[in-house]
Motif scaffolding. Sequence first.
Motif, PDB file in Angstrom:
ATOM      1  N   UNK A  30      -8.971 -17.544  17.945  1.00 39.58           N
ATOM      2  CA  UNK A  30      -7.687 -17.945  17.376  1.00 39.58           C
ATOM      3  C   UNK A  30      -7.286 -19.232  18.075  1.00 39.58           C
ATOM      4  N   UNK A  31      -7.138 -20.303  17.294  1.00 41.90           N
ATOM      5  CA  UNK A  31      -6.789 -21.614  17.848  1.00 41.90           C
ATOM      6  C   UNK A  31      -5.276 -21.782  17.747  1.00 41.90           C
ATOM      7  N   UNK A  32      -4.654 -22.041  18.898  1.00 44.69           N
ATOM      8  CA  UNK A  32      -3.222 -22.305  18.950  1.00 44.69           C
ATOM      9  C   UNK A  32      -3.006 -23.782  19.217  1.00 44.69           C
TER      10      UNK A  32
ATOM     11  N   UNK B 269      -3.238 -22.257  14.513  1.00 48.29           N
ATOM     12  CA  UNK B 269      -3.783 -23.341  13.698  1.00 48.29           C
ATOM     13  C   UNK B 269      -4.933 -22.871  12.823  1.00 48.29           C
ATOM     14  N   UNK B 270      -5.742 -21.952  13.344  1.00 45.48           N
ATOM     15  CA  UNK B 270      -6.919 -21.481  12.605  1.00 45.48           C
ATOM     16  C   UNK B 270      -7.449 -20.223  13.279  1.00 45.48           C
ATOM     17  N   UNK B 271      -8.168 -19.425  12.499  1.00 42.05           N
ATOM     18  CA  UNK B 271      -8.917 -18.294  13.035  1.00 42.05           C
ATOM     19  C   UNK B 271     -10.365 -18.544  12.651  1.00 42.05           C
TER      20      UNK B 271
ATOM     21  N   UNK C 121     -12.321 -29.052  15.724  1.00 41.70           N
ATOM     22  CA  UNK C 121     -11.622 -29.686  14.613  1.00 41.70           C
ATOM     23  C   UNK C 121     -10.196 -29.160  14.492  1.00 41.70           C
ATOM     24  N   UNK C 122     -10.025 -27.858  14.620  1.00 39.60           N
ATOM     25  CA  UNK C 122      -8.684 -27.267  14.545  1.00 39.60           C
ATOM     26  C   UNK C 122      -7.808 -27.758  15.690  1.00 39.60           C
ATOM     27  N   UNK C 123      -8.389 -27.902  16.875  1.00 38.14           N
ATOM     28  CA  UNK C 123      -7.643 -28.414  18.028  1.00 38.14           C
ATOM     29  C   UNK C 123      -7.210 -29.857  17.773  1.00 38.14           C
TER      30      UNK C 123
END
Length: 119
Positions: free
Chosen positions: A67-69, A77-79, A108-110
């Motif tokens: 899980x990207x916070x 932001x994304x899982x 990429x999500x970060x």
Amino acid sequence: MRTQRQSICSERTAGRQSRRREVLEVDLVELAELEDLLLTLQRDLGITVLLVTHDVDESVYLSDRVVVLGGTPALMQDIVDVPLTGARDQLTTKADPLFIECRTRVLSAIQQSETVAPV
């Protein structure tokens, strides 16, 4: 006889409160050993582990799902599902195209979360 690293990892993994410790400095070999020990404990004890880290490779290597916070306040932001199967190995797993794909998606999500203007 258990090593200090195994004791620390076991205590934290099992959810027990350990006495306050100074920052534990480890080199890359010790870090790899700790990561593999965590995977072994997770498998052998049949437990779920919630890991909070800033290390993208570590998050993908140790997880079934990342899980990207990002942002302030932090929002999801994304899982990223990590479809790596079987036992993991520091060398072969990190060279696996699936590992690289998941790592790229997390990065990429970060990066996307850093470019979004705060509300």
